[in-house]
Write a protein that holds these residues in place. Structure first.
Motif, PDB file in Angstrom:
ATOM      1  N   LYS A 106      20.651  36.038  16.629  1.00  0.00           N
ATOM      2  CA  LYS A 106      21.056  34.649  16.413  1.00  0.00           C
ATOM      3  C   LYS A 106      20.663  33.754  17.585  1.00  0.00           C
ATOM      4  O   LYS A 106      20.594  34.203  18.723  1.00  0.00           O
ATOM      5  CB  LYS A 106      22.581  34.556  16.236  1.00  0.00           C
ATOM      6  CG  LYS A 106      23.092  35.097  14.929  1.00  0.00           C
ATOM      7  CD  LYS A 106      24.596  34.910  14.843  1.00  0.00           C
ATOM      8  CE  LYS A 106      25.156  35.417  13.531  1.00  0.00           C
ATOM      9  NZ  LYS A 106      26.626  35.273  13.492  1.00  0.00           N
ATOM     10  N   ALA A 164      17.461  40.626  11.952  1.00  0.00           N
ATOM     11  CA  ALA A 164      17.339  39.172  11.811  1.00  0.00           C
ATOM     12  C   ALA A 164      15.965  38.834  11.239  1.00  0.00           C
ATOM     13  O   ALA A 164      15.037  39.647  11.265  1.00  0.00           O
ATOM     14  CB  ALA A 164      17.535  38.493  13.158  1.00  0.00           C
ATOM     15  N   ARG A 213      22.430  41.889  13.842  1.00  0.00           N
ATOM     16  CA  ARG A 213      22.335  40.516  13.326  1.00  0.00           C
ATOM     17  C   ARG A 213      22.778  39.513  14.399  1.00  0.00           C
ATOM     18  O   ARG A 213      22.195  38.451  14.536  1.00  0.00           O
ATOM     19  CB  ARG A 213      23.159  40.361  12.049  1.00  0.00           C
ATOM     20  CG  ARG A 213      22.499  41.011  10.829  1.00  0.00           C
ATOM     21  CD  ARG A 213      23.224  40.673   9.527  1.00  0.00           C
ATOM     22  NE  ARG A 213      24.593  41.186   9.481  1.00  0.00           N
ATOM     23  CZ  ARG A 213      24.920  42.434   9.157  1.00  0.00           C
ATOM     24  NH1 ARG A 213      23.975  43.299   8.825  1.00  0.00           N
ATOM     25  NH2 ARG A 213      26.181  42.816   9.142  1.00  0.00           N
TER      26      ARG A 213
END
Length: 176
Positions: free
Chosen positions: A61, A19, A57
């Motif tokens: 978040k 990320a 990923r």
């Protein structure tokens, strides 16, 4: 708040930090660079690589509800308790999303806590914040731990502390 001391080294697994952490600390950048080098230098199972990178990923978040963490929690459970290559580790380390990567979070197996970590102390505190300024008031602190029960002692505020507390609390809708 509580404070714990690690008394034996912890063996932690880190998913690749894919990320975009806007305040990424040096360790995150180093792990991210090491991951990219390892992927380029090794032949990897593409399905496994795709799954790990997808979960990396996902863990990066910001979610609006705990329901969205369900798949991450299940993947972490798989890594810590099922996967033959990772189930011997003590836990998982991952960047703090709310802190934009300036620090880490750690999920540790319950069985490891009693062996490698000891409770040092705890306190109940109020954090009052106005804009960029904040004031932390310790309401009480732990003074003993016996048979799994914590005893607390109240913190008596001085007149100056009361004044500071009230100046920060004035106009606040919620105190937590």
């Amino acid at each position: 708040m509580s404070r714990w001391e690690v008394v034996k080294d912890l063996e932690l697994v880190a998913l690749p930090f894919l990320a975009d952490y806007t305040m990424a600390c040096k360790d995150i950048r180093t792990i991210k660079d090491d991951w990219n080098k390892a992927v380029k230098a090794n032949t990897l199972n593409q399905d496994g690589l795709e799954l790990v990178e997808y979960m990396a990923r996902e863990i990066g978040k910001t979610f609006t509800s705990n329901v969205e963490y369900f798949k991450i929690a299940n993947f972490v459970n798989y890594l810590l308790n099922v996967n033959e290559k990772t189930k011997a580790v003590d836990g998982i380390i991952y960047p703090s999303v709310p802190a934009a990567g300036s620090g880490f979070n750690v999920a540790i197996k319950p069985s490891v806590v009693d062996e490698k970590i000891i409770f040092v102390g705890a306190s109940l505190s109020h954090l009052l914040k106005k804009g960029e300024e904040s004031y932390l008031h310790v309401v009480n602190k732990s003074i003993s731990l016996e048979d799994g029960h914590i005893t607390y002692q109240d913190n008596v505020m001085s007149d100056e502390e009361k004044k500071m507390y009230n100046s920060y609390a004035e106009g606040l809708v919620m105190r937590n």
